[in-house]
Design a protein around this motif. Sequence first.
Motif, short mmCIF file in Angstrom:
data_model
loop_
_atom_site.label_atom_id
_atom_site.label_comp_id
_atom_site.label_asym_id
_atom_site.label_seq_id
_atom_site.Cartn_x
_atom_site.Cartn_y
_atom_site.Cartn_z
N LEU A 125 73.92 46.11 52.44
CA LEU A 125 73.81 45.46 51.14
C LEU A 125 72.65 44.47 51.14
O LEU A 125 71.83 44.43 50.22
N LEU A 126 72.56 43.67 52.22
CA LEU A 126 71.50 42.68 52.31
C LEU A 126 70.20 43.27 52.85
O LEU A 126 69.12 42.74 52.60
N GLY A 127 70.32 44.39 53.61
CA GLY A 127 69.16 44.94 54.29
C GLY A 127 67.96 45.21 53.40
O GLY A 127 66.87 44.66 53.64
N PRO A 128 68.08 46.05 52.36
CA PRO A 128 66.91 46.30 51.51
C PRO A 128 66.42 45.05 50.80
O PRO A 128 65.21 44.88 50.58
N LEU A 129 67.35 44.17 50.41
CA LEU A 129 66.93 42.93 49.75
C LEU A 129 66.10 42.06 50.70
O LEU A 129 65.01 41.59 50.36
N VAL A 130 66.63 41.87 51.92
CA VAL A 130 65.91 41.07 52.91
C VAL A 130 64.63 41.78 53.34
O VAL A 130 63.57 41.16 53.47
N GLY A 131 64.73 43.11 53.55
CA GLY A 131 63.57 43.86 53.98
C GLY A 131 62.42 43.78 52.99
O GLY A 131 61.25 43.63 53.39
N ALA A 132 62.72 43.86 51.70
CA ALA A 132 61.67 43.76 50.69
C ALA A 132 61.00 42.40 50.72
O ALA A 132 59.77 42.28 50.61
N GLN A 133 61.80 41.34 50.89
CA GLN A 133 61.23 40.00 50.91
C GLN A 133 60.43 39.76 52.19
O GLN A 133 59.35 39.15 52.15
N VAL A 134 60.95 40.25 53.32
CA VAL A 134 60.22 40.08 54.58
C VAL A 134 58.90 40.83 54.52
O VAL A 134 57.85 40.31 54.94
N ALA A 135 58.92 42.05 53.98
CA ALA A 135 57.68 42.83 53.89
C ALA A 135 56.67 42.16 52.96
O ALA A 135 55.46 42.15 53.23
N ALA A 136 57.17 41.59 51.85
CA ALA A 136 56.26 40.91 50.91
C ALA A 136 55.67 39.65 51.52
O ALA A 136 54.52 39.29 51.25
N TRP A 137 56.45 38.98 52.36
CA TRP A 137 56.01 37.70 52.92
C TRP A 137 55.20 37.86 54.20
O TRP A 137 54.18 37.20 54.40
N ALA A 138 55.63 38.79 55.07
CA ALA A 138 54.99 38.89 56.39
C ALA A 138 54.55 40.30 56.75
O ALA A 138 54.07 40.51 57.87
N GLY A 139 54.71 41.27 55.86
CA GLY A 139 54.30 42.63 56.16
C GLY A 139 55.44 43.45 56.74
O GLY A 139 56.44 42.92 57.22
N GLY A 198 77.47 48.52 62.23
CA GLY A 198 76.42 48.34 61.24
C GLY A 198 75.02 48.63 61.75
O GLY A 198 74.08 48.67 60.96
N PHE A 199 74.86 48.88 63.06
CA PHE A 199 73.53 49.10 63.60
C PHE A 199 72.84 50.31 62.96
O PHE A 199 71.63 50.29 62.72
N ALA A 200 73.60 51.36 62.70
CA ALA A 200 73.00 52.55 62.09
C ALA A 200 72.44 52.23 60.71
O ALA A 200 71.31 52.61 60.36
N SER A 201 73.23 51.51 59.90
CA SER A 201 72.78 51.16 58.56
C SER A 201 71.62 50.18 58.59
O SER A 201 70.65 50.31 57.83
N ILE A 202 71.72 49.18 59.48
CA ILE A 202 70.65 48.19 59.59
C ILE A 202 69.34 48.86 59.93
O ILE A 202 68.28 48.59 59.32
N SER A 203 69.38 49.77 60.88
CA SER A 203 68.15 50.41 61.36
C SER A 203 67.49 51.25 60.28
O SER A 203 66.27 51.42 60.29
N THR A 204 68.28 51.79 59.40
CA THR A 204 67.74 52.66 58.34
C THR A 204 67.34 51.87 57.10
O THR A 204 66.26 52.07 56.54
#
Length: 422
Positions: free
Chosen positions: A170-184, A42-48
């Motif tokens: 599956l969780l990456g973009p969801l978590v990434g969007a929330q992390v970016a909104a909360w902490a940049g 999953g590292f490839a998908s996570i990183s992208t």
Amino acid sequence: MVQKIEDRPSTTLRAAPSTVSDGTAPVDTAWRVLAVLGALMGFASISTDFYLPAMPAMAIALHATSGMLAFSITGYLIGFSVGQLFWGPVSDKFGRRLPVAAGIVLFVIGSAGCALSDSAETIIGWRIIQALGASACVVISRAIVSDLYKGARAARMLSTLMVVMAIAPLLGPLVGAQVAAWAGWRAIFWLLVALGLAALAALYTIPETLSPLRRQAGLLSGAFARYARLLTERRILAYAGAGGFFYAGMFAYIAGTPFAYIIYHHLPAQYYGLHFGAGILGIMGTNVLNARLVARMGADRLLIVGALIAALAGTASAVAAWTDWGGLWGLLLPLFVFVSCTGLIVANSVAGALAGFSMEAGSVSAVVGALQYGSGIAGSGLVGLFTDGTPRPMGWIVALAGIGCLMCARSLKNASFDGIRK
């Protein structure tokens, strides 16, 4: 020698005692091996996928164009392709665990560099370092599967692992969007640092799967000679070509959809992960289907079916992108079908290429991975090169990739590859 984990018809993973080749403590449960391998793949998908929803915001913060940010994906794929050519023979010579550990360390360093970057060009450079590390995790995890399973069982195991690893994107973009909104957006890369360190700790809960007796004794300088020889194998080229064309379309989709959905179709960035995640659910579904059918129907037949569907869906996405028919949903639905074909194409193409090369599994895995992700360079790079503010370049690239995948898969139909059909 590592005792092979028995392939069981039940979906329950039971304890499978495996002895580490150096004589240390055994692994206590099969599910732990599955979980760690799934995380490594999953590292490839996570990183992208983590930073996709933040790409438009990153472009603004770094004063870069959307095309320049798309090249951060291309840079990642360059490092990923080159890295596999290095890590494959290294793992054949020194075993699996030590090279994976070194790769994770590189991944952590590259992720930290991305978090500290102040320009798009710097991001691209650190993404290459990050990818060099991540490539070790993916190429060697495939080799570990080849160490433990053969034939249809290997294809089924790869499908099972892809279901496991699909949870991350599956969780990456969801978590990434929330992390970016909360902490940049920089916090996304610091999160990748933490995940890399966690994977490094988990690595030492599984055994070494390549015993000293099965390791390559030659110099690493002979690796390129092996690559040249492997590239003359028609079977490897056919399977790698099918997967490679598909990866070109996949990474065109990954590079193009953040701007196509968010900028062109005005989808709020926080909802991008939901739409992207729908595609991951499709991937999980087809991987489950593939795992159930591969022993009965054969990997080649399922590969051809997946390639045919991908070609049709890619063509439909090109038409939707060109005409704007159906708006966002007109584009999203055929892309969903295209992406879902991953479960029928990737595992079967990799398992088919690896069959019959157990003594060189690391090198074969590296060649296949480099060709596939190298094709991804072309897909994402062309999206960046021909960016025109519309989804059209992405749509046509996905269509051509699907057709190329079908042509390579069809070449398997009447070919005889040493009697290996499953």
